[in-house]
Design a protein around this motif. Structure first.
Motif, PDB file in Angstrom:
ATOM      1  N   PRO A 377      30.271 -43.711  -3.654  1.00  0.00           N
ATOM      2  CA  PRO A 377      30.134 -42.258  -3.498  1.00  0.00           C
ATOM      3  C   PRO A 377      28.765 -41.790  -3.990  1.00  0.00           C
ATOM      4  O   PRO A 377      28.195 -42.371  -4.920  1.00  0.00           O
ATOM      5  CB  PRO A 377      31.254 -41.691  -4.382  1.00  0.00           C
ATOM      6  N   GLY A 378      28.257 -40.720  -3.381  1.00  0.00           N
ATOM      7  CA  GLY A 378      26.937 -40.214  -3.732  1.00  0.00           C
ATOM      8  C   GLY A 378      26.875 -39.485  -5.060  1.00  0.00           C
ATOM      9  O   GLY A 378      25.790 -39.282  -5.610  1.00  0.00           O
ATOM     10  N   SER A 379      28.026 -39.067  -5.590  1.00  0.00           N
ATOM     11  CA  SER A 379      28.046 -38.369  -6.876  1.00  0.00           C
ATOM     12  C   SER A 379      29.439 -38.476  -7.488  1.00  0.00           C
ATOM     13  O   SER A 379      30.404 -38.860  -6.812  1.00  0.00           O
ATOM     14  CB  SER A 379      27.687 -36.882  -6.695  1.00  0.00           C
ATOM     15  N   GLU A 380      29.507 -38.120  -8.766  1.00  0.00           N
ATOM     16  CA  GLU A 380      30.816 -38.117  -9.434  1.00  0.00           C
ATOM     17  C   GLU A 380      31.743 -37.100  -8.785  1.00  0.00           C
ATOM     18  O   GLU A 380      32.958 -37.315  -8.702  1.00  0.00           O
ATOM     19  CB  GLU A 380      30.632 -37.827 -10.929  1.00  0.00           C
ATOM     20  N   ARG A 381      31.182 -35.988  -8.306  1.00  0.00           N
ATOM     21  CA  ARG A 381      32.014 -34.979  -7.629  1.00  0.00           C
ATOM     22  C   ARG A 381      32.548 -35.509  -6.302  1.00  0.00           C
ATOM     23  O   ARG A 381      33.698 -35.260  -5.938  1.00  0.00           O
ATOM     24  CB  ARG A 381      31.218 -33.693  -7.408  1.00  0.00           C
ATOM     25  N   VAL A 382      31.698 -36.217  -5.566  1.00  0.00           N
ATOM     26  CA  VAL A 382      32.146 -36.808  -4.297  1.00  0.00           C
ATOM     27  C   VAL A 382      33.259 -37.819  -4.570  1.00  0.00           C
ATOM     28  O   VAL A 382      34.266 -37.855  -3.862  1.00  0.00           O
ATOM     29  CB  VAL A 382      30.967 -37.486  -3.553  1.00  0.00           C
ATOM     30  N   LYS A 383      33.090 -38.621  -5.604  1.00  0.00           N
ATOM     31  CA  LYS A 383      34.098 -39.629  -5.962  1.00  0.00           C
ATOM     32  C   LYS A 383      35.433 -38.966  -6.284  1.00  0.00           C
ATOM     33  O   LYS A 383      36.496 -39.381  -5.784  1.00  0.00           O
ATOM     34  CB  LYS A 383      33.611 -40.450  -7.171  1.00  0.00           C
ATOM     35  N   LYS A 384      35.366 -37.920  -7.083  1.00  0.00           N
ATOM     36  CA  LYS A 384      36.589 -37.200  -7.474  1.00  0.00           C
ATOM     37  C   LYS A 384      37.279 -36.602  -6.251  1.00  0.00           C
ATOM     38  O   LYS A 384      38.506 -36.693  -6.091  1.00  0.00           O
ATOM     39  CB  LYS A 384      36.226 -36.101  -8.480  1.00  0.00           C
ATOM     40  N   GLN A 385      36.492 -35.997  -5.362  1.00  0.00           N
ATOM     41  CA  GLN A 385      37.036 -35.390  -4.140  1.00  0.00           C
ATOM     42  C   GLN A 385      37.670 -36.463  -3.246  1.00  0.00           C
ATOM     43  O   GLN A 385      38.768 -36.276  -2.719  1.00  0.00           O
ATOM     44  CB  GLN A 385      35.911 -34.673  -3.376  1.00  0.00           C
ATOM     45  N   ALA A 386      36.981 -37.581  -3.077  1.00  0.00           N
ATOM     46  CA  ALA A 386      37.492 -38.670  -2.237  1.00  0.00           C
ATOM     47  C   ALA A 386      38.806 -39.213  -2.789  1.00  0.00           C
ATOM     48  O   ALA A 386      39.748 -39.490  -2.027  1.00  0.00           O
ATOM     49  CB  ALA A 386      36.453 -39.782  -2.148  1.00  0.00           C
ATOM     50  N   GLU A 387      38.883 -39.337  -4.104  1.00  0.00           N
ATOM     51  CA  GLU A 387      40.114 -39.844  -4.729  1.00  0.00           C
ATOM     52  C   GLU A 387      41.249 -38.840  -4.595  1.00  0.00           C
ATOM     53  O   GLU A 387      42.409 -39.213  -4.397  1.00  0.00           O
ATOM     54  CB  GLU A 387      39.839 -40.211  -6.194  1.00  0.00           C
ATOM     55  N   ALA A 388      40.914 -37.542  -4.668  1.00  0.00           N
ATOM     56  CA  ALA A 388      41.939 -36.502  -4.470  1.00  0.00           C
ATOM     57  C   ALA A 388      42.504 -36.559  -3.052  1.00  0.00           C
ATOM     58  O   ALA A 388      43.680 -36.248  -2.827  1.00  0.00           O
ATOM     59  CB  ALA A 388      41.345 -35.122  -4.751  1.00  0.00           C
ATOM     60  N   GLU A 389      41.667 -36.966  -2.098  1.00  0.00           N
ATOM     61  CA  GLU A 389      42.101 -37.062  -0.698  1.00  0.00           C
ATOM     62  C   GLU A 389      42.707 -38.425  -0.359  1.00  0.00           C
ATOM     63  O   GLU A 389      43.143 -38.656   0.769  1.00  0.00           O
ATOM     64  CB  GLU A 389      40.908 -36.803   0.234  1.00  0.00           C
ATOM     65  N   GLY A 390      42.690 -39.353  -1.322  1.00  0.00           N
ATOM     66  CA  GLY A 390      43.259 -40.683  -1.093  1.00  0.00           C
ATOM     67  C   GLY A 390      42.368 -41.623  -0.304  1.00  0.00           C
ATOM     68  O   GLY A 390      42.821 -42.675   0.162  1.00  0.00           O
ATOM     69  N   LEU A 391      41.081 -41.271  -0.176  1.00  0.00           N
ATOM     70  CA  LEU A 391      40.170 -42.128   0.600  1.00  0.00           C
ATOM     71  C   LEU A 391      39.950 -43.466  -0.102  1.00  0.00           C
ATOM     72  O   LEU A 391      39.808 -44.500   0.551  1.00  0.00           O
ATOM     73  CB  LEU A 391      38.825 -41.433   0.828  1.00  0.00           C
ATOM     74  N   ASP A 392      39.902 -43.415  -1.446  1.00  0.00           N
ATOM     75  CA  ASP A 392      39.698 -44.657  -2.205  1.00  0.00           C
ATOM     76  C   ASP A 392      40.799 -45.666  -1.904  1.00  0.00           C
ATOM     77  O   ASP A 392      40.536 -46.861  -1.727  1.00  0.00           O
ATOM     78  CB  ASP A 392      39.629 -44.372  -3.707  1.00  0.00           C
ATOM     79  N   LYS A 393      42.028 -45.170  -1.791  1.00  0.00           N
ATOM     80  CA  LYS A 393      43.171 -46.064  -1.515  1.00  0.00           C
ATOM     81  C   LYS A 393      43.049 -46.673  -0.114  1.00  0.00           C
ATOM     82  O   LYS A 393      43.340 -47.850   0.095  1.00  0.00           O
ATOM     83  CB  LYS A 393      44.490 -45.296  -1.642  1.00  0.00           C
TER      84      LYS A 393
END
Length: 467
Positions: A377-393
């Motif tokens: 992810p490009g930033s900690e905020r992007v990472k947090k948002q992606a994880e909230a959307e389940g993209l990491d999974k």
């Protein structure tokens, strides 16, 4: 407000004076710094007993040397740790806002400034990083600068610059499915060349850019520098304002209305005169892949590596060098080229919309055997948002590694590097020899969705077949 292009209006409104050299002394509204190009600049200030003139106009983060797997301090890489400590100390001594690892807002400098609303229309922005042109997506004039210029901005909040010509790059129509902003800018650079923009600012205009989100526009402006342009920009519009409204540093309440009125006034006039105009048809742009050793050596995914006689005479020597280095034969189809590593991230393509598009391709599939694929992810905020959307999974289930925020393999000043002759499908911005950490490593640039497709197939693959 004077008539003309946005570039003219912003330049004129930030001009402090004309220097004896004939250059403009230009006021810089926002100065972004990171750990790589700032330590020497601060050292130069200390040598001259100078202070940072406007600390409030400087914002720092750490991105280039940050490990994306283990971020425990001290870093394993002693040089990286030294650079980190220097930035921490310099920001503390000079009262500069610093987004450090773990604060929730750290990330790639060209990701964090827009997402916080630091980047706004009509600004002049400078950073000791080539891809500062990214911020032009907001209708700002943004320059990448060298270390001595970082010193100049810290000390005087101004830069000595020669005024650029302006080329309008107009793209009209709707992009076909599987074609993204990355393909548009790779196509433009392929057509105009890596030196085509020397001496120019690029104004991106036309219905195709008007239809793009802010994050797509940032991808386009990010790579202006790869086409030789000093900066690239898009006139602000409703898309810009909707993106900015409510962000941390965006104007509030009555100041918002004033700001929008000002932003509207700086747009290029309908009768503005340009030094050059080039037009493209969006429908003719394919998913694009680089085959060589510059971002200009690109082709459609269904096309073949060009033969020398298909190229202008001036391009043939570099093409011969690229054939040898990349181990690709003239006339060989690029689709089907085997890859070893697949990297999704960078200041070009590490935002939430990039990760969403890649996740759509990855979902329900699995990375091919023997392929190392990872998402940064490009930033900690992007990472947090992606994880909230389940993209990491989605990525992890598909066999991708999910990492912390940073520049990662884009330039490999950290543990993320190619090894030996490995070949990478990369969503970053440069495919120069050795760029991704191995002196013999090879890079194929493409969109995040195309990188995801390559990861699943183990080779360059037309993403349209997976949509």
């Amino acid at each position: 407000m004077s008539k003309g292009t946005l570039f003219d209006k912003v330049w004129d409104s930030h001009t402090v004076g004309t220097l004896p050299s004939g250059q403009t002394q230009l006021f810089i509204g926002l100065h972004l710094i990171h750990e790589v190009t700032s330590p020497q600049a601060f050292a130069m200030l200390r040598e001259r007993n100078l202070k940072v003139l406007f600390p409030i106009r400087t914002v720092a983060t750490v991105d280039h040397i940050v490990p994306t797997e283990n971020q425990a301090r001290p870093f394993v890489d002693t040089l990286a740790e030294e650079m980190m400590q220097a930035l921490e100390q310099n920001c503390k001594e000079n009262n500069i806002t610093f987004y450090n690892i773990g604060c929730g807002s750290q990330g790639i400098v060209h990701v964090i400034a827009p997402e916080q609303g630091l980047t706004q229309p009509g600004m002049t922005i400078a950073c000791g990083d080539s891809h500062t042109s990214t911020h032009g997506a907001f209708g700002a004039i943004a320059f990448g600068i060298g270390t001595s210029q970082v010193r100049d901005v810290l000390a005087s909040q101004t830069l000595a610059l020669s005024k650029l010509k302006v080329r309008k790059i107009e793209v009209n129509g709707t992009l076909k499915p599987g074609v993204y902003a990355k393909d548009v800018i790779l196509h433009v650079i392929r057509t105009l060349g890596v030196k085509g923009g020397v001496g120019y600012a690029y104004e991106f205009a036309g219905s195709t850019f008007e239809q793009m989100s802010m994050e797509e526009r940032m991808t386009v402006c990010n790579m202006s520098i790869e086409g030789g342009a000093r900066c690239g920009y898009i006139n602000p519009d409703q898309v810009t304002y909707e993106y900015l409204k409510g962000r941390d540093f965006a104007p509030k309440d009555a100041d918002w209305d004033k700001a929008v009125a000002w932003w509207e006034s700086i747009k290029s006039d309908a009768d503005a005169e340009y030094d050059d105009v080039v037009t493209f048809d969006a429908a003719e742009i394919p998913p694009t892949v680089t085959w060589g050793i510059t971002p200009g050596q690109g082709i459609g995914v269904n096309q073949a590596v060009p033969t020398p006689d298909e190229l202008p005479a001036d391009d043939r020597t570099l093409a011969e060098e690229a054939y040898r280095y990349m181990d690709l034969a003239p006339g060989q189809l690029i689709q089907g080229t085997k890859v070893d590593v697949c990297f999704i991230g960078s200041c070009t393509n590490g935002r939430i919309s990039d990760l969403r598009e890649a996740a759509k391709i990855a979902q329900g599939h699995h990375v091919a055997e023997g392929i190392k694929a990872f998402v940064v992810p490009g930033s900690e905020r992007v990472k947090k948002q992606a994880e909230a959307e389940g993209l990491d999974k989605i990525f992890v289930e598909a066999g991708f590694e999910w990492r912390e925020a940073g520049c990662s393999m884009c330039l490999a000043m950290n543990p993320d590097k190619l090894e030996g002759r490995q070949i990478s499908a990369s969503s970053s911005n440069r495919n120069f020899k050795g760029r991704q950490g191995s002196s013999s490593g090879r890079t194929l640039l493409m969109s995040p969705a195309m990188v995801a497709a390559a990861a699943l197939k183990g080779e360059v693959f037309d993403v349209r077949e997976l949509l």
